[in-house]
Design a protein around this motif. Sequence first.
Motif, PDB file in Angstrom:
ATOM      1  N   PRO A  30       0.799  -1.224   0.000  1.00  0.00           N
ATOM      2  CA  PRO A  30       0.000   0.000   0.000  1.00  0.00           C
ATOM      3  C   PRO A  30       0.838   1.283   0.000  1.00  0.00           C
ATOM      4  O   PRO A  30       1.990   1.293   0.435  1.00  0.00           O
ATOM      5  CB  PRO A  30      -0.819  -0.104   1.277  1.00  0.00           C
ATOM      6  N   TYR A  31       0.223   2.350  -0.490  1.00  0.00           N
ATOM      7  CA  TYR A  31       0.831   3.674  -0.553  1.00  0.00           C
ATOM      8  C   TYR A  31      -0.135   4.711  -0.001  1.00  0.00           C
ATOM      9  O   TYR A  31      -1.339   4.536  -0.060  1.00  0.00           O
ATOM     10  CB  TYR A  31       1.113   4.072  -2.009  1.00  0.00           C
ATOM     11  N   ALA A  65       3.141   9.333  -4.497  1.00  0.00           N
ATOM     12  CA  ALA A  65       2.824   8.194  -3.633  1.00  0.00           C
ATOM     13  C   ALA A  65       3.990   7.954  -2.675  1.00  0.00           C
ATOM     14  O   ALA A  65       5.148   8.026  -3.077  1.00  0.00           O
ATOM     15  CB  ALA A  65       2.581   6.944  -4.478  1.00  0.00           C
ATOM     16  N   ILE A  66       3.656   7.679  -1.416  1.00  0.00           N
ATOM     17  CA  ILE A  66       4.668   7.476  -0.384  1.00  0.00           C
ATOM     18  C   ILE A  66       4.431   6.142   0.309  1.00  0.00           C
ATOM     19  O   ILE A  66       3.308   5.803   0.650  1.00  0.00           O
ATOM     20  CB  ILE A  66       4.609   8.609   0.659  1.00  0.00           C
ATOM     21  N   ARG A  67       5.508   5.408   0.520  1.00  0.00           N
ATOM     22  CA  ARG A  67       5.466   4.154   1.294  1.00  0.00           C
ATOM     23  C   ARG A  67       6.302   4.393   2.546  1.00  0.00           C
ATOM     24  O   ARG A  67       7.518   4.528   2.482  1.00  0.00           O
ATOM     25  CB  ARG A  67       6.031   3.002   0.473  1.00  0.00           C
ATOM     26  N   THR A  68       5.639   4.463   3.687  1.00  0.00           N
ATOM     27  CA  THR A  68       6.277   4.824   4.953  1.00  0.00           C
ATOM     28  C   THR A  68       6.756   3.587   5.712  1.00  0.00           C
ATOM     29  O   THR A  68       6.288   2.470   5.449  1.00  0.00           O
ATOM     30  CB  THR A  68       5.289   5.595   5.846  1.00  0.00           C
ATOM     31  N   PRO A  69       7.664   3.767   6.685  1.00  0.00           N
ATOM     32  CA  PRO A  69       8.081   2.629   7.520  1.00  0.00           C
ATOM     33  C   PRO A  69       6.893   1.952   8.205  1.00  0.00           C
ATOM     34  O   PRO A  69       6.852   0.728   8.317  1.00  0.00           O
ATOM     35  CB  PRO A  69       9.029   3.262   8.541  1.00  0.00           C
ATOM     36  N   ARG A  70       5.932   2.746   8.657  1.00  0.00           N
ATOM     37  CA  ARG A  70       4.747   2.169   9.305  1.00  0.00           C
ATOM     38  C   ARG A  70       3.980   1.265   8.342  1.00  0.00           C
ATOM     39  O   ARG A  70       3.537   0.175   8.704  1.00  0.00           O
ATOM     40  CB  ARG A  70       3.849   3.284   9.813  1.00  0.00           C
ATOM     41  N   MET A  71       3.818   1.712   7.096  1.00  0.00           N
ATOM     42  CA  MET A  71       3.105   0.897   6.101  1.00  0.00           C
ATOM     43  C   MET A  71       3.866  -0.397   5.832  1.00  0.00           C
ATOM     44  O   MET A  71       3.257  -1.441   5.618  1.00  0.00           O
ATOM     45  CB  MET A  71       2.928   1.690   4.812  1.00  0.00           C
ATOM     46  N   GLN A  94      14.496   6.486  -2.963  1.00  0.00           N
ATOM     47  CA  GLN A  94      14.606   5.375  -2.024  1.00  0.00           C
ATOM     48  C   GLN A  94      16.046   5.317  -1.535  1.00  0.00           C
ATOM     49  O   GLN A  94      16.985   5.454  -2.323  1.00  0.00           O
ATOM     50  CB  GLN A  94      14.210   4.051  -2.683  1.00  0.00           C
ATOM     51  N   CYS A  95      16.209   5.129  -0.228  1.00  0.00           N
ATOM     52  CA  CYS A  95      17.543   5.016   0.389  1.00  0.00           C
ATOM     53  C   CYS A  95      18.428   6.224   0.052  1.00  0.00           C
ATOM     54  O   CYS A  95      19.627   6.080  -0.192  1.00  0.00           O
ATOM     55  CB  CYS A  95      18.220   3.723  -0.030  1.00  0.00           C
ATOM     56  N   GLY A  96      17.830   7.403  -0.012  1.00  0.00           N
ATOM     57  CA  GLY A  96      18.588   8.607  -0.291  1.00  0.00           C
ATOM     58  C   GLY A  96      18.972   8.805  -1.743  1.00  0.00           C
ATOM     59  O   GLY A  96      19.681   9.749  -2.077  1.00  0.00           O
ATOM     60  N   ARG A  97      18.516   7.941  -2.622  1.00  0.00           N
ATOM     61  CA  ARG A  97      18.828   8.063  -4.049  1.00  0.00           C
ATOM     62  C   ARG A  97      17.571   8.471  -4.799  1.00  0.00           C
ATOM     63  O   ARG A  97      16.492   7.944  -4.558  1.00  0.00           O
ATOM     64  CB  ARG A  97      19.336   6.727  -4.585  1.00  0.00           C
ATOM     65  N   GLN A  98      17.734   9.402  -5.718  1.00  0.00           N
ATOM     66  CA  GLN A  98      16.621   9.853  -6.534  1.00  0.00           C
ATOM     67  C   GLN A  98      16.895   9.530  -7.991  1.00  0.00           C
ATOM     68  O   GLN A  98      18.031   9.648  -8.449  1.00  0.00           O
ATOM     69  CB  GLN A  98      16.425  11.356  -6.385  1.00  0.00           C
ATOM     70  N   VAL A  99      15.849   9.102  -8.676  1.00  0.00           N
ATOM     71  CA  VAL A  99      15.951   8.818 -10.112  1.00  0.00           C
ATOM     72  C   VAL A  99      14.736   9.402 -10.816  1.00  0.00           C
ATOM     73  O   VAL A  99      13.689   9.606 -10.209  1.00  0.00           O
ATOM     74  CB  VAL A  99      16.042   7.303 -10.415  1.00  0.00           C
ATOM     75  N   SER A 116       9.308   6.839  -2.200  1.00  0.00           N
ATOM     76  CA  SER A 116       8.239   7.642  -2.781  1.00  0.00           C
ATOM     77  C   SER A 116       8.332   7.525  -4.296  1.00  0.00           C
ATOM     78  O   SER A 116       9.389   7.234  -4.851  1.00  0.00           O
ATOM     79  CB  SER A 116       8.334   9.106  -2.344  1.00  0.00           C
ATOM     80  N   LEU A 117       7.213   7.739  -4.935  1.00  0.00           N
ATOM     81  CA  LEU A 117       7.103   7.649  -6.382  1.00  0.00           C
ATOM     82  C   LEU A 117       6.201   8.778  -6.846  1.00  0.00           C
ATOM     83  O   LEU A 117       5.185   9.056  -6.219  1.00  0.00           O
ATOM     84  CB  LEU A 117       6.487   6.297  -6.774  1.00  0.00           C
TER      85      LEU A 117
END
Length: 149
Positions: A30-31, A65-71, A94-99, A116-117
């Motif tokens: 989920p997001y 869209a964001i996928r959080t640690p809680r999710m 993700q992990c401090g990298r952006q593409v 996040s996407l």
Amino acid sequence: MITTVLRGEDYETRDRFDAWCDLVGGMPCPYQVRSEHAADYGFTLRMARLGAATVAHTSVPSIHAIRTPRMIRQADDGVYSLELCGRGRIGAEQCGRQVEATVGQWIVQDSCRPHSLWSVARIIAVRPRSGWLSPSPCWGWTRPPWPRC
């Protein structure tokens, strides 16, 4: 192969964004989503199962869209998500990298790490339901190039 098609026009205008949020919030990965177009959110979602993968083709206005640690703690199938840009641009962090990707380019994300996407177009997502993803050797790797959670 059974294909499921869901369209924003099947909902009242005021309910479309909430319907989209319910769809992505109820998926195995989920997001949380937001969009500048929430007041009149048009979308199309086509999904089909192909063996161990679910293929989803979405056509949406711009979205984040964001996928959080809680999710992740609440629901994580340990899958990789391949996002193919079909029109416009998509991006991810993700992990401090952006593409950022444009038409015909892929973004790969690991569901067990916060990420996040965003998109300003249409994406095609391939989400394996279980196990390792083994892309074609022509992609240059048979295992993802980062450590697994």
